[in-house]
Design an enzyme around this catalytic site. Structure first.
Site, PDB file in Angstrom:
ATOM      1  N   PHE A 135      22.669  52.457  43.659  1.00 37.87           N
ATOM      2  CA  PHE A 135      22.109  52.650  42.329  1.00 37.87           C
ATOM      3  C   PHE A 135      21.901  51.307  41.631  1.00 37.87           C
ATOM      4  CE2 PHE A 135      24.483  56.984  41.756  1.00 37.87           C
ATOM      5  CZ  PHE A 135      23.518  57.614  42.533  1.00 37.87           C
ATOM      6  N   CYS A 137      20.380  47.835  43.160  1.00 37.14           N
ATOM      7  CA  CYS A 137      19.613  46.670  43.611  1.00 37.14           C
ATOM      8  C   CYS A 137      18.699  46.196  42.479  1.00 37.14           C
ATOM      9  CB  CYS A 137      18.788  47.017  44.848  1.00 37.14           C
ATOM     10  SG  CYS A 137      17.812  45.623  45.467  1.00 37.14           S
ATOM     11  N   ASN A 201      27.166  45.085  42.365  1.00 36.75           N
ATOM     12  CA  ASN A 201      25.997  44.540  43.029  1.00 36.75           C
ATOM     13  C   ASN A 201      25.623  43.238  42.325  1.00 36.75           C
ATOM     14  OD1 ASN A 201      23.628  44.234  44.589  1.00 36.75           O
ATOM     15  ND2 ASN A 201      23.298  46.440  44.634  1.00 36.75           N
ATOM     16  N   CYS A 378      48.698  19.023  19.224  1.00 37.50           N
ATOM     17  CA  CYS A 378      48.493  19.903  20.377  1.00 37.50           C
ATOM     18  C   CYS A 378      48.605  21.371  19.971  1.00 37.50           C
ATOM     19  CB  CYS A 378      49.522  19.587  21.456  1.00 37.50           C
ATOM     20  SG  CYS A 378      49.335  20.583  22.951  1.00 37.50           S
ATOM     21  N   CYS A 381      46.456  24.586  24.439  1.00 37.38           N
ATOM     22  CA  CYS A 381      45.366  25.231  25.176  1.00 37.38           C
ATOM     23  C   CYS A 381      45.413  24.915  26.670  1.00 37.38           C
ATOM     24  CB  CYS A 381      44.020  24.819  24.599  1.00 37.38           C
ATOM     25  SG  CYS A 381      43.547  23.101  24.922  1.00 37.38           S
ATOM     26  N   CYS A 388      42.622  17.840  35.154  1.00 36.68           N
ATOM     27  CA  CYS A 388      43.313  16.783  35.907  1.00 36.68           C
ATOM     28  C   CYS A 388      42.960  16.879  37.396  1.00 36.68           C
ATOM     29  CB  CYS A 388      44.824  16.902  35.731  1.00 36.68           C
ATOM     30  SG  CYS A 388      45.752  15.664  36.675  1.00 36.68           S
TER      31      CYS A 388
END
Length: 422
Positions: A135, A137, A201, A378, A381, A388
């Site tokens: 159902f 593509c 898909n 800081c 996050c 790094c």
């Protein structure tokens, strides 16, 4: 080797790895080679009705690269199987005759109820073990087929009901990601008679342009078009849709065949932990060949050994409960980065990324050529650890925000994600 067998929609697979319905399973010889190499199942390339003739463009593929990494994403403009209906059915019969103990899945696509009924009946008679209804593509030239169907729950329900009238085989509906909410068409498919869902898909895309010709790639007689995007880059999208389906009250026990960017055993384990039972692969095979299944099986076995698990079935869905709505996440603390001075190479990547892309908390010592964190700025996050290149920054001290009550905090394995990025 651990027990990698899995039972999906009532059918036992020797291992969860399958060819997806795509160029990698386009004929008898390809599927036979895949079985011989060790794949647990094959989803034969989608078979269409006799009246729908396939006429492909050339060239039809393009790849998205990043730095030194080819095939980050892959664009495919190919449609369903170009062989005649008779040839495809003959290949199915031959595969089942020569590989009776391997799982054969017939993918079908029709444009109306009569097509779906007839195709389901024909592939059942040809010996398929189960059916996948395509159902989804995104590059079909008929709007009565493909992703336009998968985005319409009523059509999903109607066509699943048509297939159920024509076969006793278990079947799954293959969902399109080109939709906001996959749950609605998935529920409609199950209500129509589907036993499971395969997802996802490919994603509609334009991945590259020729800057001189000013046209998308690949170029076909000076033009291009929007078409399906696959590969490693779509894995996060696939995992998101699978989690959302497994989180829905009507789909919490849904049988899922996972598709989308599976290249390594780690990818495979992620899909399984989020509830997928079988795993379908295309783009990685196109790049590396069928033999990657050996690495996939071996790596998954080692992971099971590490986790103290003997049966793959015991891993299915273990992570679903740990993916929760954003409003329920613990926001009472923040985590500071911890820098390993011995491992740090003094490149300054963390300082640049923090200043230009985060909160200007990473400071640079010109004399020592080393970074350090200003905890007053800081926010925790951890962008610094992700950029790094030598994994010298990991999760460090975690502190409660002012006025919050102490809670028992589970140690997070964020360093693992840093290592993967590096």
């Amino acid at each position: 080797m651990k027990d990698l067998s899995i039972t999906f929609m009532g059918v036992r697979f020797p291992n969860p790895f399958c060819l997806s319905s795509s160029p990698v399973g386009n004929c008898y010889d390809m599927c036979a080679k895949a079985y011989d190499t060790g794949w647990g199942g094959v989803v034969f390339k989608t078979i269409g009705p006799k009246h729908y003739l396939i006429d492909e463009v050339s060239p039809r593929f393009d790849a998205l690269a990043k730095e030194g990494s080819p095939f980050v994403g892959f664009k495919n403009m190919e449609q369903i199987a170009e062989h005649s209906l008779e040839e495809n059915l003959a290949d199915l019969r031959r595969l089942k005759k020569n590989y009776p103990d391997r799982v054969l899945i017939a993918s079908i696509m029709g444009s109306n109820e009569q097509d779906w009924e007839e195709l389901a009946k024909l592939v059942t008679e040809a010996g398929a073990d189960m059916i996948e209804l395509n159902f989804s593509c995104p590059q079909m030239t008929s709007h009565a087929m493909g992703s336009d169907v998968g985005s319409n729950p009523e059509l999903c329900r109607k066509y699943c009901a048509a297939v159920r009238r024509s076969t006793h085989l278990p079947f799954m509906a293959k969902m399109t990601p080109n939709i906001t909410d996959m749950c609605d068409p998935a529920i409609a498919s199950i209500e129509g008679g589907a036993d499971g869902i395969s997802a996802i898909n490919t994603v509609k895309s334009i991945i590259n342009l020729d800057l001189d010709a000013k046209v998308g790639l690949p170029i076909i007689d000076g033009k291009s078009s929007i078409s399906g995007y696959s590969g490693k880059a779509v894995k996060p999208i696939a995992l998101r849709f699978i989690q959302q389906m497994r989180s829905h009250p009507k789909l919490k026990d849904l049988e899922i065949s996972g598709i989308g960017g599976i290249e390594t055993w780690e990818d495979a384990a992620e899909f399984i932990l989020l509830g997928a039972k079988t795993l379908q692969v295309t783009t990685a095979i196109m790049q590396y060949g069928y033999r990657i299944v050996e690495d996939l099986c071996e790596g998954l076995s080692f992971y099971m050994e590490e986790q103290g698990v003997d049966r793959l079935e015991d891993l299915v869905g273990l992570a679903n409960k740990n993916i929760i709505p954003a409003e329920e996440l613990n926001r009472d603390y923040k985590a500071y980065p911890e820098i390993d001075a011995d491992r740090c190479i003094g490149c300054g990547r963390c300082v640049i990324s923090c200043y230009d892309g985060a909160h200007q908390a990473m400071k640079w010592d010109e004399e020592k050529r080393k970074p350090h964190c200003d905890k007053d700025k800081c926010v925790g996050c951890l962008l610094c650890g992700l950029v790094c290149p030598v994994s010298a920054i990991k999760l460090g001290e975690r502190v409660l925000k002012p006025g919050r009550k102490p809670l028992k905090l589970e140690r997070l394995k964020l360093q693992d994600s840093f290592d993967k990025v590096s």
